[in-house]
Motif scaffolding. Sequence first.
Motif, PDB file in Angstrom:
ATOM      1  N   PHE A 128       0.839  -1.202   0.000  1.00  0.00           N
ATOM      2  CA  PHE A 128       0.000   0.000   0.000  1.00  0.00           C
ATOM      3  C   PHE A 128       0.873   1.251   0.000  1.00  0.00           C
ATOM      4  O   PHE A 128       0.552   2.238  -0.661  1.00  0.00           O
ATOM      5  N   MET A 129       1.975   1.170   0.755  1.00  0.00           N
ATOM      6  CA  MET A 129       2.906   2.298   0.770  1.00  0.00           C
ATOM      7  C   MET A 129       3.401   2.557  -0.653  1.00  0.00           C
ATOM      8  O   MET A 129       3.449   3.704  -1.102  1.00  0.00           O
ATOM      9  N   ALA A 142      -1.388  10.517   0.736  1.00  0.00           N
ATOM     10  CA  ALA A 142      -0.128  10.265   0.037  1.00  0.00           C
ATOM     11  C   ALA A 142       1.007  10.102   1.050  1.00  0.00           C
ATOM     12  O   ALA A 142       0.979  10.676   2.141  1.00  0.00           O
ATOM     13  N   ILE A 143       1.984   9.279   0.684  1.00  0.00           N
ATOM     14  CA  ILE A 143       3.166   9.105   1.524  1.00  0.00           C
ATOM     15  C   ILE A 143       4.331   9.753   0.798  1.00  0.00           C
ATOM     16  O   ILE A 143       4.679   9.365  -0.314  1.00  0.00           O
ATOM     17  N   ASP A 148       6.056  10.073   7.103  1.00  0.00           N
ATOM     18  CA  ASP A 148       4.731   9.572   6.737  1.00  0.00           C
ATOM     19  C   ASP A 148       4.673   8.062   6.882  1.00  0.00           C
ATOM     20  O   ASP A 148       3.680   7.497   7.356  1.00  0.00           O
ATOM     21  N   CYS A 149       5.766   7.395   6.467  1.00  0.00           N
ATOM     22  CA  CYS A 149       5.811   5.938   6.568  1.00  0.00           C
ATOM     23  C   CYS A 149       5.668   5.487   8.003  1.00  0.00           C
ATOM     24  O   CYS A 149       4.934   4.546   8.303  1.00  0.00           O
ATOM     25  N   VAL A 150       6.387   6.188   8.914  1.00  0.00           N
ATOM     26  CA  VAL A 150       6.332   5.789  10.317  1.00  0.00           C
ATOM     27  C   VAL A 150       4.919   5.975  10.843  1.00  0.00           C
ATOM     28  O   VAL A 150       4.367   5.086  11.506  1.00  0.00           O
ATOM     29  N   ALA A 151       4.282   7.112  10.508  1.00  0.00           N
ATOM     30  CA  ALA A 151       2.922   7.356  10.978  1.00  0.00           C
ATOM     31  C   ALA A 151       1.984   6.286  10.447  1.00  0.00           C
ATOM     32  O   ALA A 151       1.155   5.738  11.181  1.00  0.00           O
ATOM     33  N   TYR A 152       2.139   5.948   9.170  1.00  0.00           N
ATOM     34  CA  TYR A 152       1.258   4.959   8.559  1.00  0.00           C
ATOM     35  C   TYR A 152       1.474   3.573   9.178  1.00  0.00           C
ATOM     36  O   TYR A 152       0.516   2.874   9.513  1.00  0.00           O
TER      37      TYR A 152
END
Lengths: 208, 209
Positions: A128-129, A142-143, A148-152
Motif C-alpha cells: 500500500f505504501m 499520500a506518503i 509519513d511511513c512511520v505514521a502509517y
Amino acid sequence: MEHFFSLFVRSIFVDNMIFAFFLGMCSYLAVSKTVKTSLGLGCAVTFVLLITVPVDYLLQTKVLQPGGILGDVDLTFLSFILFIAVIAGMTQLVEMVVERFSPSLYSALGIFLPLIAVNCAIMGASLFMQQRIQMQPENTQAITGVGDCVAYALGSGIGWTLSIVCLAAIRERMAYSDVPKPLQGLGITFITVGLMAMAFMCFSGLTL
Amino acid sequence: MSLFSKENGAVFTGPLNLNNPIAVQVLGICSALAVTSQLKPAIVMGLSVTVITAFSNVIISLIRKTIPNRIRIIVQLVVVAALVTIVSNILKAYVYDVSVQLSVYVGLIITNCILMGRLEAFALQNGPWESFLDGIANGLGYAIILVIVGFVRELLGSGSLFGLQVIPSSALMENGGLYLNNGMMTMPAMALIILACVIWAHRSINKEK
C-alpha cells in the motif's frame, strides 16, 4: 503535523488492516484465543511494521525507482522479492529478541512468531505504501517521506492490535455460549468478525 | 508408480472437498475475502493462485534435497516471489483492468498461507509430479470457494454476473420497479458472513469429523 495525524488516525480506523482489507487474517483467527497472547502478537506485528515500511520505502524510492542511486534503471519489478526479503530478515530479529526477553510469550506465540514473515498485513502495508507514493502530494493519504511511513506503519499496527485484542476478548466470553455444532469454532468467529467489521464501517465517513 | 494411480487420485480430490484449504484448513483467507466482490477478479485470482501453487510446488520439490533445512523458508519465499512477479506482470500485460482491481492482492499471493502450507507440508516430502497435482488441487479448492462467494456477492450486491446485468434494470427501484440491490453485499463485512455460511454448509454436509 496535521498530515501525520490524518494518516495515523485513518490507518487505525478507516483503513483498518483487518476490517477494511482482511490482511493478516490467518494469524488473526488462529491466535485470538486469549487477550494476553493476542496483545503480544499485536505488539510484535506493530514493531515489525515500524521497521519494514520505512526500510521498504527507502529501497523503493532510492534504489528501485528510476532516478535513484542506480541512475535511470527501473527495477520496480523486483520490489516483491526485495520487500519479502526485508520482512523475513526483520522477523528473524524480532524472534530472537522475544526469545531472549520473554520466553513465556515466545512459547505462547509458537509457530506464529516466525509466520509474521508471511503475515499479509506486513507485506500489505509495504505494498500500500508503494501505491501511495504515486498519489498526488496534495492527497491527504499520500506518503511523501520517511515520517509519513512511520505514521502509517504505527497506525496500521495499532489498528491490527486493536482488532485482534477486541476479537480475543469476545472469544473469551463466547467460550461459554451455545453455538450450533457445525458453526462452532471457525464459523462463529467469522460471523463475529463480520459484525465487528460492520461496526467499523461507521468510521468510513470520517474526514480528516 | 503410475501417473494416475489411486494415491495420486486421492491427492487430487482431497483438497477439492474434504480437505479444502479455506473451509477446513483455514488458510489463505485474506485474499479470499478481499477480491470476491465481483466474479471476474475472483476467477482470475483463483487461477493465478492455482498456477503459482502448482509451479512453486514443483520447483521446491525438485530442489528439496539440496535446500539446507535452516534457510528453507527464505528459499521458498524467493521462489514464490519470483513466480508472483511473473504472474503479476502477465496480468498487467493481458488483463490490465482486472490487475488494477486486484491491486495489492496479487502481490499478497506471496504471503498466502496456502502456498507456504503446501510447500512445507507436501512439496518437501514428495516428488515433483505428486506435488504438481497437490498444487493444482489446492489452488482449485481455493478457487471454488472464491467463485461461490464472488457469485453470491456480485449477484445480490450489484445484480450482475461477470459485469453483465442479470436483474433487469426496469425491476430496480430507482426505475419504478420493486427490487433493490443489497449494497451491503459489496462491503467487506458481508464477505466474512457469506464465507461463514459456506463453512457452515460444508461442515453440516461433511459431518463425519
